[in-house]
Design a protein around this motif. Structure first.
Motif, PDB file in Angstrom:
ATOM      1  N   TYR A   1       0.837  -1.202   0.000  1.00  0.00           N
ATOM      2  CA  TYR A   1       0.000   0.000   0.000  1.00  0.00           C
ATOM      3  C   TYR A   1       0.876   1.258   0.000  1.00  0.00           C
ATOM      4  CZ  TYR A   1      -3.081   3.738   1.413  1.00  0.00           C
ATOM      5  OH  TYR A   1      -3.743   4.945   1.463  1.00  0.00           O
ATOM      6  N   TYR A   2       1.856   1.282   0.908  1.00  0.00           N
ATOM      7  CA  TYR A   2       2.725   2.465   1.003  1.00  0.00           C
ATOM      8  C   TYR A   2       3.438   2.741  -0.318  1.00  0.00           C
ATOM      9  CZ  TYR A   2       2.206   2.141   6.110  1.00  0.00           C
ATOM     10  OH  TYR A   2       1.714   2.097   7.393  1.00  0.00           O
ATOM     11  N   SER A   3       3.889   1.682  -0.984  1.00  0.00           N
ATOM     12  CA  SER A   3       4.661   1.883  -2.210  1.00  0.00           C
ATOM     13  C   SER A   3       3.791   2.204  -3.418  1.00  0.00           C
ATOM     14  CB  SER A   3       5.550   0.678  -2.485  1.00  0.00           C
ATOM     15  OG  SER A   3       4.781  -0.462  -2.730  1.00  0.00           O
ATOM     16  N   THR A   4       2.516   1.797  -3.408  1.00  0.00           N
ATOM     17  CA  THR A   4       1.670   2.037  -4.580  1.00  0.00           C
ATOM     18  C   THR A   4       0.702   3.209  -4.422  1.00  0.00           C
ATOM     19  OG1 THR A   4       0.006   0.436  -3.845  1.00  0.00           O
ATOM     20  CG2 THR A   4       1.758  -0.376  -5.301  1.00  0.00           C
ATOM     21  N   SER A   5       0.458   3.646  -3.191  1.00  0.00           N
ATOM     22  CA  SER A   5      -0.546   4.695  -2.961  1.00  0.00           C
ATOM     23  C   SER A   5      -0.024   6.100  -3.216  1.00  0.00           C
ATOM     24  CB  SER A   5      -1.068   4.615  -1.527  1.00  0.00           C
ATOM     25  OG  SER A   5      -0.044   5.011  -0.620  1.00  0.00           O
ATOM     26  N   GLY A   6       1.287   6.243  -3.238  1.00  0.00           N
ATOM     27  CA  GLY A   6       1.865   7.573  -3.411  1.00  0.00           C
ATOM     28  C   GLY A   6       2.064   8.317  -2.101  1.00  0.00           C
ATOM     29  N   CYS A   7       1.650   7.728  -0.984  1.00  0.00           N
ATOM     30  CA  CYS A   7       1.779   8.440   0.295  1.00  0.00           C
ATOM     31  C   CYS A   7       3.247   8.645   0.680  1.00  0.00           C
ATOM     32  CB  CYS A   7       1.001   7.746   1.403  1.00  0.00           C
ATOM     33  SG  CYS A   7       1.646   6.157   1.924  1.00  0.00           S
ATOM     34  N   LEU A   8       4.134   7.794   0.199  1.00  0.00           N
ATOM     35  CA  LEU A   8       5.557   7.975   0.507  1.00  0.00           C
ATOM     36  C   LEU A   8       6.164   9.141  -0.272  1.00  0.00           C
ATOM     37  CD1 LEU A   8       6.780   4.268   0.597  1.00  0.00           C
ATOM     38  CD2 LEU A   8       6.148   5.736   2.520  1.00  0.00           C
ATOM     39  N   ASP A   9       5.485   9.538  -1.356  1.00  0.00           N
ATOM     40  CA  ASP A   9       5.970  10.645  -2.171  1.00  0.00           C
ATOM     41  C   ASP A   9       5.308  11.969  -1.804  1.00  0.00           C
ATOM     42  OD1 ASP A   9       7.595   8.895  -3.656  1.00  0.00           O
ATOM     43  OD2 ASP A   9       5.897   8.373  -4.950  1.00  0.00           O
ATOM     44  N   ALA A  10       4.354  11.924  -0.867  1.00  0.00           N
ATOM     45  CA  ALA A  10       3.607  13.132  -0.494  1.00  0.00           C
ATOM     46  C   ALA A  10       4.522  14.136   0.205  1.00  0.00           C
ATOM     47  CB  ALA A  10       2.443  12.757   0.421  1.00  0.00           C
ATOM     48  N   GLN A  11       4.210  15.387   0.011  1.00  0.00           N
ATOM     49  CA  GLN A  11       4.970  16.457   0.648  1.00  0.00           C
ATOM     50  C   GLN A  11       4.464  16.668   2.072  1.00  0.00           C
ATOM     51  OE1 GLN A  11       7.639  18.105  -0.637  1.00  0.00           O
ATOM     52  NE2 GLN A  11       7.457  16.576  -2.259  1.00  0.00           N
ATOM     53  N   PRO A  12       5.365  16.800   3.037  1.00  0.00           N
ATOM     54  CA  PRO A  12       4.947  17.055   4.412  1.00  0.00           C
ATOM     55  C   PRO A  12       4.255  18.414   4.535  1.00  0.00           C
ATOM     56  CG  PRO A  12       7.291  16.497   4.291  1.00  0.00           C
ATOM     57  CD  PRO A  12       6.804  16.673   2.897  1.00  0.00           C
ATOM     58  N   ASP A  13       3.390  18.525   5.542  1.00  0.00           N
ATOM     59  CA  ASP A  13       2.730  19.803   5.792  1.00  0.00           C
ATOM     60  C   ASP A  13       3.709  20.752   6.483  1.00  0.00           C
ATOM     61  OD1 ASP A  13       2.840  19.058   8.477  1.00  0.00           O
ATOM     62  OD2 ASP A  13       0.698  18.606   8.633  1.00  0.00           O
ATOM     63  N   ALA A  14       3.219  21.897   6.912  1.00  0.00           N
ATOM     64  CA  ALA A  14       4.069  22.924   7.515  1.00  0.00           C
ATOM     65  C   ALA A  14       4.764  22.424   8.780  1.00  0.00           C
ATOM     66  CB  ALA A  14       3.244  24.168   7.825  1.00  0.00           C
TER      67      ALA A  14
END
Length: 111
Positions: free
Chosen positions: A48-61
């Motif tokens: 899930y982590y590798s296919t969902s794109g959540c690992l590529d998401a930009q952190p918030d402030a």
């Protein structure tokens, strides 16, 4: 370090993660899942982590990345059914997901 060493380290980390999750689970769920099922859930979470794109998401402030636990739970339940692992209660799987995330927090991997 060779590829074989990498696999041994991954196996050791998975083993520690499964033990952490088993200790994290509420008493009524401690005997509900086999070790094989917990290892399977870990594999599905990694998928899930590798296919969902959540690992590529930009952190918030504040430097956090929002990871929706409910989406992970839905993904695990769907994949487990598709893979013939069984029908699992999403509320039970949520504790497994939370346990995996708490293990990551304990290592300083996730905030």
């Amino acid at each position: 370090m060779g590829l074989e060493d990498d696999f041994l380290l991954e196996d050791e980390d998975d083993e520690k993660t499964v033990e952490f999750i088993k200790n994290f689970l509420p008493q009524d769920l401690k005997d509900k899942f086999t070790d094989d099922e917990l290892y399977y859930f870990l594999d599905v979470m990694v998928d899930y982590y590798s296919t969902s794109g959540c690992l590529d998401a930009q952190p918030d402030a504040d430097g956090y990345v929002n990871i929706d636990q409910d989406e992970i739970v839905e993904y695990i339940v769907k994949e487990a059914k598709k893979d013939g692992m069984g029908d699992f209660n999403p509320e039970d799987i949520l504790f497994v997901v939370q346990g995996e995330m708490e293990y990551g927090n304990s290592l300083g991997q996730v905030d």
